[in-house]
Enzyme design. Structure first.
Site, short mmCIF file in Angstrom:
data_model
loop_
_atom_site.label_atom_id
_atom_site.label_comp_id
_atom_site.label_asym_id
_atom_site.label_seq_id
_atom_site.Cartn_x
_atom_site.Cartn_y
_atom_site.Cartn_z
N GLU A 148 -3.79 7.69 -4.32
CA GLU A 148 -4.26 6.84 -3.22
C GLU A 148 -4.51 7.61 -1.92
OE1 GLU A 148 -5.73 3.44 -3.67
OE2 GLU A 148 -3.96 3.73 -4.91
N GLY A 191 -13.56 0.26 -5.45
CA GLY A 191 -13.56 1.04 -4.21
C GLY A 191 -14.39 0.38 -3.14
N SER A 226 -7.94 1.08 2.79
CA SER A 226 -8.37 0.56 1.50
C SER A 226 -9.65 -0.26 1.67
CB SER A 226 -7.27 -0.33 0.94
OG SER A 226 -7.72 -1.06 -0.17
N SER A 227 -10.26 -0.58 0.55
CA SER A 227 -11.38 -1.53 0.55
C SER A 227 -11.00 -2.81 -0.19
CB SER A 227 -12.59 -0.93 -0.17
OG SER A 227 -13.01 0.22 0.47
N ARG A 260 0.84 -1.20 0.00
CA ARG A 260 0.00 0.00 0.00
C ARG A 260 0.88 1.25 0.00
NH1 ARG A 260 -5.11 1.38 -1.43
NH2 ARG A 260 -6.21 2.67 0.08
N ASP A 291 -7.81 8.18 -0.33
CA ASP A 291 -8.49 7.14 0.45
C ASP A 291 -8.41 7.43 1.95
OD1 ASP A 291 -9.48 5.66 -1.61
OD2 ASP A 291 -8.13 3.97 -1.39
N THR A 342 -8.70 0.37 -10.35
CA THR A 342 -8.14 -0.80 -9.69
C THR A 342 -8.29 -2.02 -10.58
OG1 THR A 342 -8.72 0.10 -7.53
CG2 THR A 342 -8.39 -2.26 -7.60
N1 GLU Z 1 -8.22 2.87 -3.87
C1 GLU Z 1 -9.32 2.02 -3.58
C2 GLU Z 1 -9.01 1.14 -2.40
O1 GLU Z 1 -7.90 0.87 -2.13
C3 GLU Z 1 -9.72 1.18 -4.72
C4 GLU Z 1 -10.27 2.01 -5.83
C5 GLU Z 1 -11.04 1.24 -6.85
O2 GLU Z 1 -11.29 0.07 -6.71
O3 GLU Z 1 -11.39 1.81 -7.85
O4 GLU Z 1 -9.91 0.69 -1.77
#
Ligand code: GLU
Length: 576
Positions: A432, A482, A459-460, A107, A435, A395
């Site tokens: 990033e 996301g 993050s997700s 990350r 986030d 992503t």
């Molecule tokens: N940056 C997001 C995350 O880490 C993911 C973004 C996406 O999936 O478009 O959760």
């Protein structure tokens, strides 16, 4: 909480091909092969077939799943520049046939000079989201190459330079712009053409490249070549990092911009990972700084007492239960999840079966819960508040299994489409850091996910690996999108385990999500036509939307490994 669905650009991720109707899906047995039957073969699933090919080439050359997954990440940097790459970060989960698990955290980190007020305007207000994205403030120190280096050193088998061959060839010899990339280039010129370098590649003559155009990226080919021959150090070395630092600093309107020392000091981390069971399948994923693994395990854990298989995939009650489990999990996520190297996150308490049973008791199969708040898991800290929710959509998830049964589930991201819009060395730099919660406090209480120097934004992303009740490697799965990621991932797992679907059918199940008041139903699916059933179950704020999601998985089906891609992912060249 401020959940923003994808705007039109992210909806481009949806394909013209219709989501399969559930009533036309054939129900297949996931794997009826006896436990003693050896499973051989391998599979690679990624959002782009050229990246899959890169992974398969590594397996064909005698490499393993770790080698292949790294080659996929590198190839996606070239062919899916809007979504992920070496200018961003990711999480890799590796599960072996002997049941062992390791997770790698690549990350991005905030520069050491970042403070909780990082995103705030001078008057203390939170500026519009797009303003935060399109600036140096959003760029975190990229982590993907340190992750790849660490995973390769510990588990790779091919020479490091070999992993770069497909990506270098794609960048140097060129690749065809697919419909999805062309759509993004047309709709997001301020991001995709954020600086002169990216405009020269994707907007020659000032116009966006059309689907079918062949694009070469010699600058990226040279960057990859250098990192291939000199190792990941070449990327983090001042000689190379100088261009990144300069690009970011020029776009950063305050002190504390990323320095060479921030980049040189970046370290990927191996972490233990988190595991639980769902109907006797062992399911493991990534712990903080992502909320994804915890959320998936919480959603599944809260649903375990319901017989979803008997209810079936065509019952609104099934999806009502799913929504109620999401609401509980996301309430916990908002309060507790952040970088556990900076704040205390009660991970064990949050996925404890006893705690999840208590939370599940709040789910009424007949009626939506009026109010849903966070619970009090064992180890819960006090005095942290929830924060705001960033936008998403840049992503890529990919999954590989090799013929030793080693599963690698890797989600790689630059956060939004084309990240910060800043390009250096031929690749986009992530955004990033959006986030993080851009407000450091809510109602006078500090937000766990506030910006801090060196911290990783929450993050997700939810790369997961699964073993069946006999302990055999069974599935590697994850998604982009996301905040929707844990929902997409949990839904695919439910599809396979509860409904006995193939991986592709499970990924294609209609999208339904709620973690605030509204319940989002995917346009064009039977769920969107079943609003009265959801109203009867107490869901009164129903919003029908496109679902900007893309999931990827490998699944063992009847004794062989199958790679599957969400049919919503547009991979063709034809403009619909
Ligand atoms: N940056 C997001 C995350 O880490 C993911 C973004 C996406 O999936 O478009 O959760």
């Amino acid at each position: 909480m401020n959940f923003r669905f994808a705007t039109s650009f992210a909806a481009l991720a949806l394909t013209a091909c219709a989501t399969p109707q559930t009533d036309t899906l054939s129900v297949r047995s996931a794997d009826t092969a006896p436990a003693t039957k050896p499973v051989t073969g391998s599979a690679v699933s990624a959002a782009d077939p050229r990246a899959e090919e890169a992974g398969r080439a590594m397996l064909a050359a005698g490499g393993n799943a770790t080698d292949a997954a790294i080659a996929v990440m590198l190839a996606l940097t070239v062919v899916e520049p809007q979504s992920s790459g070496i200018g961003g970060g990711g999480f890799m989960v590796r599960g072996a046939a002997d049941g062992s698990l390791i997770t790698y955290d690549g990350r991005e980190t905030a520069p050491a000079g970042a403070t909780p007020e990082w995103f705030l305007a001078e008057d203390g207000s939170v500026p519009p989201f797009s303003e935060s994205v399109l600036s140096g403030l959003s760029v975190g120190v990229p982590g993907n190459l340190r992750l790849a280096e660490k995973a390769h050193a510990e588990h790779g088998s091919l020479p490091w330079a070999k992993l770069f061959e497909p990506a270098i060839a794609l960048a140097r010899e060129g690749f065809a712009v697919n419909n999805r990339l062309a759509g993004y280039l047309e709709r997001l010129p301020e991001r995709a053409g954020g600086n002169a370098q990216s405009r020269a590649i994707y907007y020659p003559g000032g116009e966006p490249l059309a689907a079918g155009s062949i694009v070469t990226n010699e600058k990226l080919a040279q960057s990859l070549e250098r990192i291939a021959s000199e190792g990941a150090d070449a990327f983090y070395d001042p000689d190379f990092a100088g261009e990144i630092v300069q690009t970011v600093a020029q776009a950063t309107p305050r002190e504390g911009a990323m320095t060479l020392a921030d980049i040189e000091g970046y370290a990927a981390k191996s972490r233990d990972g988190i595991c639980s069971t769902y109907r006797e399948y062992r399911i493991c994923g990534m712990g903080p700084p992502t909320s994804g693994g915890v959320a998936v395990l919480q959603i599944l854990g809260q649903l375990e007492r319901f017989d979803l298989g008997a209810l079936g995939q065509d019952s609104p009650v099934t999806w009502h239960l799913f929504v109620e489990a999401q609401r509980l999990a996301y309430a916990d996520r908002e309060l507790y999840l952040a970088d556990s190297d900076f704040v205390s996150v009660p991970v064990a308490g949050l996925i404890d079966k006893g705690y999840l049973a208590q939370r599940s008791a709040l789910i009424d199969p007949d009626l939506r819960a009026a109010n849903v708040g966070p619970g009090r898991p064992e180890g819960a800290p006090i005095a942290i508040a929830d924060g705001d929710e960033p936008e998403e959509k840049g992503t890529s998830h990919f999954a590989v299994v090799d013929d030793a049964g080693t599963m690698v589930s890797y989600t790689s991201t630059i956060e939004g489409p084309f990240g910060s819009g800043l390009m250096a060395h031929g690749f986009y730099l992530n955004n990033e850091l959006t986030d993080f919660s851009r407000s450091p406090e809510v109602d006078g209480r500090l937000v766990a996910n506030r910006v801090e120097g060196g911290k990783r934004p929450r993050s997700s992303m939810a790369p997961m690996v699964i073993w069946d009740p006999d302990g055999r490697p069974f599935m590697a799965v994850g998604a982009a999108g996301g905040t929707t990621i844990p929902v997409t991932t949990a839904r695919a797992i439910i599809g396979v385990i509860d409904f006995d679907l193939s991986a592709e059918e499970a990924l294609a199940l209609p999208f339904i999500m709620s973690f605030g008041e509204a319940v989002f139903l995917e346009e064009g699916t039977w769920l969107a036509d079943s609003q009265s059933a959801f109203e009867t179950l107490g869901h009164t704020r129903l919003v029908v939307r496109e679902a900007p999601i893309k999931g990827n998985a490998v699944l063992r089906e009847n004794g062989r490994w199958v790679a599957a891609r969400d049919p919503r992912i547009e991979v063709g060249l034809q403009v619909p």
